[in-house]
Structures are given as structure tokens and as C-alpha cells.
Design an enzyme around this catalytic site. Sequence first.
Site, PDB file in Angstrom:
ATOM      1  N   SER A 239       2.290  -9.593  -0.834  1.00  0.00           N
ATOM      2  CA  SER A 239       1.536  -9.291   0.155  1.00  0.00           C
ATOM      3  C   SER A 239       0.079  -8.786  -0.532  1.00  0.00           C
ATOM      4  O   SER A 239      -0.049  -8.320  -1.743  1.00  0.00           O
ATOM      5  CB  SER A 239       2.602  -8.344   1.445  1.00  0.00           C
ATOM      6  OG  SER A 239       2.137  -6.632   0.632  1.00  0.00           O
ATOM      7  N   LYS A 240      -0.992  -8.518   0.963  1.00  0.00           N
ATOM      8  CA  LYS A 240      -1.921  -7.408   0.340  1.00  0.00           C
ATOM      9  C   LYS A 240      -1.768  -5.908  -0.297  1.00  0.00           C
ATOM     10  O   LYS A 240      -1.975  -5.649  -1.679  1.00  0.00           O
ATOM     11  CB  LYS A 240      -3.251  -6.972   1.751  1.00  0.00           C
ATOM     12  CG  LYS A 240      -3.516  -8.649   2.138  1.00  0.00           C
ATOM     13  CD  LYS A 240      -5.017  -8.057   2.881  1.00  0.00           C
ATOM     14  CE  LYS A 240      -5.786  -8.879   3.292  1.00  0.00           C
ATOM     15  NZ  LYS A 240      -5.355  -9.551   4.412  1.00  0.00           N
ATOM     16  N   ARG A 241      -0.950  -5.522  -0.395  1.00  0.00           N
ATOM     17  CA  ARG A 241      -0.003  -4.256  -0.873  1.00  0.00           C
ATOM     18  C   ARG A 241      -0.494  -4.665  -2.115  1.00  0.00           C
ATOM     19  O   ARG A 241      -0.012  -3.697  -2.294  1.00  0.00           O
ATOM     20  CB  ARG A 241       1.003  -3.897  -0.294  1.00  0.00           C
ATOM     21  CG  ARG A 241       1.429  -2.552  -0.223  1.00  0.00           C
ATOM     22  CD  ARG A 241       2.272  -2.353   0.280  1.00  0.00           C
ATOM     23  NE  ARG A 241       3.271  -3.441   0.476  1.00  0.00           N
ATOM     24  CZ  ARG A 241       4.161  -3.266  -0.217  1.00  0.00           C
ATOM     25  NH1 ARG A 241       4.876  -2.410  -1.017  1.00  0.00           N
ATOM     26  NH2 ARG A 241       5.150  -4.471  -0.395  1.00  0.00           N
ATOM     27  N   HIS A 242       0.493  -5.552  -2.607  1.00  0.00           N
ATOM     28  CA  HIS A 242      -0.226  -5.798  -4.354  1.00  0.00           C
ATOM     29  C   HIS A 242      -1.050  -6.167  -5.031  1.00  0.00           C
ATOM     30  O   HIS A 242      -0.982  -6.081  -5.968  1.00  0.00           O
ATOM     31  CB  HIS A 242       0.830  -7.241  -4.489  1.00  0.00           C
ATOM     32  CG  HIS A 242       2.733  -6.696  -3.974  1.00  0.00           C
ATOM     33  ND1 HIS A 242       3.092  -7.351  -2.883  1.00  0.00           N
ATOM     34  CD2 HIS A 242       3.446  -5.923  -4.858  1.00  0.00           C
ATOM     35  CE1 HIS A 242       4.318  -6.745  -3.006  1.00  0.00           C
ATOM     36  NE2 HIS A 242       5.407  -5.980  -3.847  1.00  0.00           N
ATOM     37  N   GLY A 243      -2.147  -6.161  -4.636  1.00  0.00           N
ATOM     38  CA  GLY A 243      -3.088  -6.447  -4.842  1.00  0.00           C
ATOM     39  C   GLY A 243      -3.400  -7.954  -5.200  1.00  0.00           C
ATOM     40  O   GLY A 243      -4.013  -8.643  -4.007  1.00  0.00           O
TER      41      GLY A 243
END
Length: 468
Positions: A239-243
Site C-alpha cells: 500500500s501507499k505506506r510502503h512507498g
Amino acid sequence: MTTAKVVTRFAPSPTGYLHIGGARTALFCFLFAKKMGGKFLLRVEDTDRERSTAEATQAILDGMAWLGLQHDGEIVYQSRNIDAHVAAAQALLDIGHAYRCYCTPEELDEIRAKSRETGIALRSPWRDGEQAEPAGVPFTIRFKVPAGATKITDSVQGDINWDNKNFDDLVLLRADGSPTYMLAVVVDDHNMGITHVIRGDDHLINAGRQSQIYQALGWDVPDWAHIPLIHGPDGKKLSKRHGAQAVTDFRDMGYIPVGLRNYLLKLGWSVDDQEIYTDDEATSAFTLNGINSAPARLDFDKMDHINGEHVKIADNDYLLKGLKPFLDADISDATTSRLVGAMDNLKTRSKNYKEMAKQSAYLLLERPLEITGKAAKPLRKDDAKNHLGALMEKFETLNDWSSGTIHQVLVDYAQINEIGFGKFGQPLRAALTAGNPSPDLADVLTYLGKTETIGRLQDALETSYNAS
Ligand code: GLU
């Protein structure tokens, strides 16, 4: 097993960038088609007019082009095939595998609620054709899920069986006459001659539904391969959290296409311990049943390692061109030729362009170098300037500016003065690199060239490095 010539397809919905998971799916479709001497087609699934954009289509095409996944033939736009979708729905109606459903939204809400309660899939009261059909009332066309069971054999997931009681009678054509995804995919795959559907395992259950539609239409069912998702390094869904998620994020992180292709291949596919694959090796080794059925985790260390191995064997001019956007400033001809000279060395020291930019920094510095703080420490030592002055004289008279000769000058200097290399090596390196990462000293001098080396030494001799 289908015996026709293999045709695969990548079928992205153009609602965003090319996701790394989609890119891996496309790569597997591409490799399998190449391996089998078949074709790899691209279909843009743009029937959702609200969510599909031209920019997203372009972003997907750019991502594929950058990654080197060239499709065969013309791009197929699903929105242009609506007539064929409607005709297939009509054919299903004609042969009794579909029906017109006149339920109002309120009635459907009730049916759905009941279906949730009983756990029995949605069946419309219009399915059996017992009621007279009203005129002038909007209707959808629903698929009549057959009795019995549906079985598929998936190259990755194995044999899967579903009881058809669990499948809703899905809408094929909406009240406004537009086809749904489930129908459009089957019709397009059939008309494009797709023999192998390779896609994300979020579509696994759709393979069951779609098999029923193929069979109802009397069409060959393609072979299936449903690939697990890619997870982040923490094992959670990417997800976005992972960059980084888009293929272009990985480009901007400094990976080269052949390196990323190799990494994506190894991310979820394996037949033995081999890790580094050239494109030709990947094509000839690829098999669908080498795809792992468990989700893969992104691993940036491994990505760096694999990319680094490809950087080592990449063409120098190609790397130089790719490196330029990662450098802070435009570079002059003189610095370009320094990079050209150093490239054989740089490519063994850099796993991606970002690292290569760091490893190149010492070559790109403008005179006089700014050498401060810790980097200036060796230059503040007693004798540092004496050594630099003495060495500069030796270099000035040196005609053969090769790494071997320079190395010999340094060895001789240590011997004659009966001192360790560090005594003069540290200030010399500081004066020439300002503390930036750098290779063997003789190489540093070689790649800087005689004029720049002597210039940097002169600057160092003229500067006082007050402790800071
Ligand atoms: N367009 C679908 C998606 O982007 C893929 C459909 C398919 O591969 O069958 O998820």
C-alpha cells in the site's frame, strides 16, 4: 491443456499508474508468450468511463515501455467492443443461458438481504420465465448460473471446485445496455484468441464465473494462472505506506529495466537456485508452474543485489545516459569524460543509479573543493601539506597517467619516506574527494586526470583547514 498457439494478454484498467504487481503480471504474460513462441497482447479495460482516464492509459503504456514489455499487435480498447459484448448477451438469452430481470432496485435489495440471510446465492424471480414479461420496463440481462459444480485447473493454484449454488446470477448487461466486466472479459478474451489467462489471484473466483459463461456460449475455456499478490517487506498487502508502488517509482529509485525485470521474475517464480537471469535465460526458463502460490514480499536488498549484477554487465554508454537524471546538475564535457573513464569502475561499485550518483560525486566536484568538518581532518594533520606538496611534484613530472604507474609512485613514496600509506593517503584522498565515496587512490587520480588532480592538490595547499 490448450494446444493452439499461445496467446496471452495483459488487461489493465486505466484508473491509475502501472502498479508493480500489474507489471509482474504483464512480465509473466510476456515471458510465457515468448517462451511458447506465441503472442502477448494488451487490452485496455476502459469500460468504466468514470474511472478510466487517458492519462492513466498513458501512464500504463509508459510504465510498460520503460520496463521493456512490448506487446504484439494493436492495443485493444475494451470500450470499442461493446457491440460484441451485447451480441454475446443476446446469444446467451437466445439459448436460454440468460434471462431478462425486471426487478426494481428495491426488490433487489430485498432479494439480496434474503440471500445474505440464507447464504444461498442471488436468483431473480424472473429466472424461470414463468411470468409474463412487461413491456416498456427497464431490465437487466442476467446469467443463469447452471446447476451442478464448476471446476478449474489453475497452473498456480491447482484444482479448484465451486458449488454453483454459491454463484449469483450475475448481471451481463445493465439496464442502460452496457456490458459488465464479467461478460466483456470473456467475449474479448475469446475474440482475441487468448489461450492462457494469467492475472492476479484477486480474479480467481472470476475464473469460475467466466468458465460458466464460456461453456454456456460453447467456447473453449482458456487455461488459467492466478498469481498471488505482492506484499510489502512487512508481509502486509502493498500500500501507499510502503512507498514505492508504481513502476515509475522504481525507475526513480534508480533501478534499470533489465534489473527490475529480473527481480520481478524472481519475486514469486522459481525453479532452482539461479538468481540472475538475462532476458534470454528468463524466456527459456519460464514456466507457469514455477510461479509460487504464496504471496511474495518485496525485498529491497535483494532488488539492489539483482539490479547491481545487471549494472555490472550493462553497456557503459547506456549507464551514462541513465545516470544523468540522477546527478544534481548538468555536467560539462570535461566531467562527462571523467565519468566515461570511470564507468568500468563505477558499475562495480553501484547497485543502482542513486548509488552511482553518490559514487560519482567526487568526479563532479567543482574546484576549489569545499572540504570541511570531518572530511578536512586529515588535511589538518602535521605534515599533511608537506606530503601533498611532495607528491604533487612527482605527479607533475609523470607522463604515463595510468593507474599502475600512479600506484607505483605512491608505493615508492611510502618506501622512500619509510611511512605507512595512511600518512599521506588520507590527506591525498581528502584533497581529491572532499570526503566523498571513492575507489582505490590510484584509481581516483586516474579518473580525475592529471590536470584536475594537480589543480585540486594546488587548491588544498593554498587553503587552511581550520578545525570546525
Ligand atoms: N482489468 C482487470 C484488472 O485490472 C483485469 C481483468 C483480467 O485480467 O481478467 O484488474
